[in-house]
Design a protein around this motif. Structure first.
Motif, PDB file in Angstrom:
ATOM      1  N   PRO A 189      54.554  73.251  44.683  1.00  0.00           N
ATOM      2  CA  PRO A 189      54.555  73.653  43.277  1.00  0.00           C
ATOM      3  C   PRO A 189      53.432  74.628  42.943  1.00  0.00           C
ATOM      4  O   PRO A 189      52.298  74.476  43.392  1.00  0.00           O
ATOM      5  N   ASP A 190      53.771  75.653  42.154  1.00  0.00           N
ATOM      6  CA  ASP A 190      52.776  76.521  41.523  1.00  0.00           C
ATOM      7  C   ASP A 190      52.515  76.084  40.095  1.00  0.00           C
ATOM      8  O   ASP A 190      51.493  76.439  39.508  1.00  0.00           O
ATOM      9  N   VAL A 191      53.465  75.367  39.524  1.00  0.00           N
ATOM     10  CA  VAL A 191      53.388  74.940  38.126  1.00  0.00           C
ATOM     11  C   VAL A 191      53.682  73.456  38.053  1.00  0.00           C
ATOM     12  O   VAL A 191      54.641  72.977  38.661  1.00  0.00           O
ATOM     13  N   LEU A 192      52.856  72.728  37.323  1.00  0.00           N
ATOM     14  CA  LEU A 192      53.089  71.315  37.052  1.00  0.00           C
ATOM     15  C   LEU A 192      53.332  71.168  35.555  1.00  0.00           C
ATOM     16  O   LEU A 192      52.465  71.469  34.750  1.00  0.00           O
ATOM     17  N   LEU A 193      54.505  70.751  35.217  1.00  0.00           N
ATOM     18  CA  LEU A 193      54.947  70.686  33.829  1.00  0.00           C
ATOM     19  C   LEU A 193      54.823  69.269  33.303  1.00  0.00           C
ATOM     20  O   LEU A 193      55.358  68.331  33.895  1.00  0.00           O
ATOM     21  N   ASP A 194      54.136  69.107  32.195  1.00  0.00           N
ATOM     22  CA  ASP A 194      53.973  67.801  31.559  1.00  0.00           C
ATOM     23  C   ASP A 194      55.250  67.455  30.799  1.00  0.00           C
ATOM     24  O   ASP A 194      55.577  68.084  29.792  1.00  0.00           O
ATOM     25  N   ILE A 195      55.971  66.453  31.283  1.00  0.00           N
ATOM     26  CA  ILE A 195      57.211  66.033  30.617  1.00  0.00           C
ATOM     27  C   ILE A 195      57.063  64.654  29.982  1.00  0.00           C
ATOM     28  O   ILE A 195      58.069  64.002  29.663  1.00  0.00           O
ATOM     29  N   SER A 196      55.837  64.216  29.773  1.00  0.00           N
ATOM     30  CA  SER A 196      55.603  62.862  29.256  1.00  0.00           C
ATOM     31  C   SER A 196      56.305  62.628  27.921  1.00  0.00           C
ATOM     32  O   SER A 196      56.867  61.558  27.679  1.00  0.00           O
ATOM     33  N   SER A 197      56.286  63.638  27.063  1.00  0.00           N
ATOM     34  CA  SER A 197      56.848  63.464  25.714  1.00  0.00           C
ATOM     35  C   SER A 197      58.364  63.324  25.726  1.00  0.00           C
ATOM     36  O   SER A 197      58.950  62.838  24.756  1.00  0.00           O
ATOM     37  N   VAL A 198      59.006  63.765  26.811  1.00  0.00           N
ATOM     38  CA  VAL A 198      60.475  63.688  26.885  1.00  0.00           C
ATOM     39  C   VAL A 198      60.937  62.812  28.050  1.00  0.00           C
ATOM     40  O   VAL A 198      62.116  62.830  28.415  1.00  0.00           O
ATOM     41  N   TRP A 199      60.012  62.050  28.632  1.00  0.00           N
ATOM     42  CA  TRP A 199      60.389  61.241  29.782  1.00  0.00           C
ATOM     43  C   TRP A 199      61.514  60.269  29.451  1.00  0.00           C
ATOM     44  O   TRP A 199      62.425  60.052  30.258  1.00  0.00           O
ATOM     45  N   GLU A 200      61.475  59.677  28.269  1.00  0.00           N
ATOM     46  CA  GLU A 200      62.509  58.717  27.898  1.00  0.00           C
ATOM     47  C   GLU A 200      63.889  59.371  27.933  1.00  0.00           C
ATOM     48  O   GLU A 200      64.870  58.770  28.389  1.00  0.00           O
ATOM     49  N   LYS A 201      63.985  60.636  27.497  1.00  0.00           N
ATOM     50  CA  LYS A 201      65.258  61.354  27.554  1.00  0.00           C
ATOM     51  C   LYS A 201      65.695  61.591  28.990  1.00  0.00           C
ATOM     52  O   LYS A 201      66.869  61.403  29.343  1.00  0.00           O
ATOM     53  N   LYS A 202      64.754  62.029  29.820  1.00  0.00           N
ATOM     54  CA  LYS A 202      65.115  62.278  31.216  1.00  0.00           C
ATOM     55  C   LYS A 202      65.570  60.988  31.885  1.00  0.00           C
ATOM     56  O   LYS A 202      66.564  60.982  32.628  1.00  0.00           O
ATOM     57  N   GLN A 203      64.893  59.904  31.610  1.00  0.00           N
ATOM     58  CA  GLN A 203      65.249  58.626  32.205  1.00  0.00           C
ATOM     59  C   GLN A 203      66.641  58.187  31.754  1.00  0.00           C
ATOM     60  O   GLN A 203      67.449  57.701  32.564  1.00  0.00           O
ATOM     61  N   ARG A 204      66.949  58.365  30.482  1.00  0.00           N
ATOM     62  CA  ARG A 204      68.285  58.023  29.993  1.00  0.00           C
ATOM     63  C   ARG A 204      69.340  58.925  30.626  1.00  0.00           C
ATOM     64  O   ARG A 204      70.453  58.494  30.927  1.00  0.00           O
ATOM     65  N   ALA A 205      68.978  60.196  30.839  1.00  0.00           N
ATOM     66  CA  ALA A 205      69.933  61.138  31.433  1.00  0.00           C
ATOM     67  C   ALA A 205      70.251  60.760  32.859  1.00  0.00           C
ATOM     68  O   ALA A 205      71.424  60.752  33.270  1.00  0.00           O
ATOM     69  N   PHE A 206      69.236  60.449  33.672  1.00  0.00           N
ATOM     70  CA  PHE A 206      69.589  60.145  35.050  1.00  0.00           C
ATOM     71  C   PHE A 206      70.194  58.748  35.194  1.00  0.00           C
ATOM     72  O   PHE A 206      70.860  58.462  36.179  1.00  0.00           O
ATOM     73  N   TYR A 240      53.855  61.775  33.213  1.00  0.00           N
ATOM     74  CA  TYR A 240      55.049  62.200  33.941  1.00  0.00           C
ATOM     75  C   TYR A 240      55.089  63.718  34.050  1.00  0.00           C
ATOM     76  O   TYR A 240      54.818  64.425  33.072  1.00  0.00           O
ATOM     77  N   GLY A 241      55.430  64.211  35.227  1.00  0.00           N
ATOM     78  CA  GLY A 241      55.461  65.654  35.429  1.00  0.00           C
ATOM     79  C   GLY A 241      56.635  66.096  36.275  1.00  0.00           C
ATOM     80  O   GLY A 241      57.321  65.290  36.915  1.00  0.00           O
ATOM     81  N   GLU A 242      56.868  67.410  36.275  1.00  0.00           N
ATOM     82  CA  GLU A 242      57.821  68.067  37.172  1.00  0.00           C
ATOM     83  C   GLU A 242      57.122  69.239  37.824  1.00  0.00           C
ATOM     84  O   GLU A 242      56.279  69.892  37.202  1.00  0.00           O
TER      85      GLU A 242
END
Length: 256
Positions: A189-206, A240-242
């Protein structure tokens, strides 16, 4: 996405060549790939008013649906329909629109017509950011093919001689999301994206991806690991990050 090592959130929505909303294009080889690997980025951009489009090249009906194929009497049509439904549910949760190309799976084969369809999508959407797969993946040849096609279509959409009656696009940055086994795919990775604020959405999606339930815990661990690395590389606390790898150089007026 502007920082080299850490990003908390997408840049504010700015002017776009399409007079409507700024846009993001995600080119996903299979029905679930965009969820595991870029669901956080999709949700972040969607929450900030971006038009996020997922171009799904295949339903993953052969190589990524083993659980379904164990059911007696299963057919390719039923598998495709189920994976399409899962992908649509996930896209709805994340705030994206889904466009399915249905180009086959194991093998995925991209025709010239499909390539130009994707180029036309670039022209129509005029994305500010493009997300796709790593350049290498020794475990899944559909993934590098998808990112090759994503970048080839981008070049076609930039060509003045292709459909000259339609304005060309600029040069949207391309980010390659994390493969399942990055060490074996020459990806970092060159970029680490903070997804903490939307983690609940990602978790529901997967969690909609019933055909690949075995990956739910794995991608939770990946998100926690990238979050820990983001904290290490910044002055922020990230849960949580990507991870993303850039294809082209960053153009900026500042190194910060």
């Amino acid at each position: 996405m502007s920082a080299l090592s850490y990003i908390q959130a997408p840049a504010p929505a700015g002017a776009s060549a399409s007079a409507s909303r700024p846009a993001v294009l995600v080119v996903s080889a299979h029905a679930a790939d965009f969820v595991w690997r870029a669901g956080g980025a999709i949700a972040l951009y969607a929450e900030r008013g971006y038009d996020v489009k997922v171009a799904c090249l295949s339903f993953g009906e052969r190589g990524e649906s083993a659980r379904m194929w164990r059911q007696p009497g299963m057919t390719i049509e039923r598998v495709k329909a189920a994976r399409h439904e899962e992908a649509q549910q996930a896209a709805d949760i994340l705030g994206a629109t889904l466009e399915c190309f249905d180009l086959g799976d194991y093998p995925l084969r991209v025709t010239d017509a499909a390539l130009l369809r994707l180029a036309d999508l670039y022209r129509a959407l005029r994305p500010e950011v493009v997300l796709s797969h790593s350049r290498e993946d020794i475990y899944n040849f559909d993934h590098p093919l998808a990112t090759h096609v994503a970048q080839e279509a981008r070049v076609i959409a930039q060509a003045h001689g292709y459909k000259p009656e339609v304005p060309v696009i600029g040069a949207p940055p391309v980010f390659l999301f994390e493969p399942h086994q990055p060490e074996q795919c020459n990806w970092k990775p060159d970029v680490l994206l903070d997804i903490s604020s939307v983690w609940e959405k990602k978790q529901r999606a997967f969690a909609t991806m019933a055909a690949q339930e075995h990956l739910w815990a794995y991608y939770t661990r990946v998100a926690l690991q990238r979050g820990a690395q983001a904290t290490r590389n910044s002055d922020r606390q990230v849960t949580y990050g990507e991870g993303y790898a850039r294809v082209f150089p960053q153009v900026s007026e500042s190194l910060a």
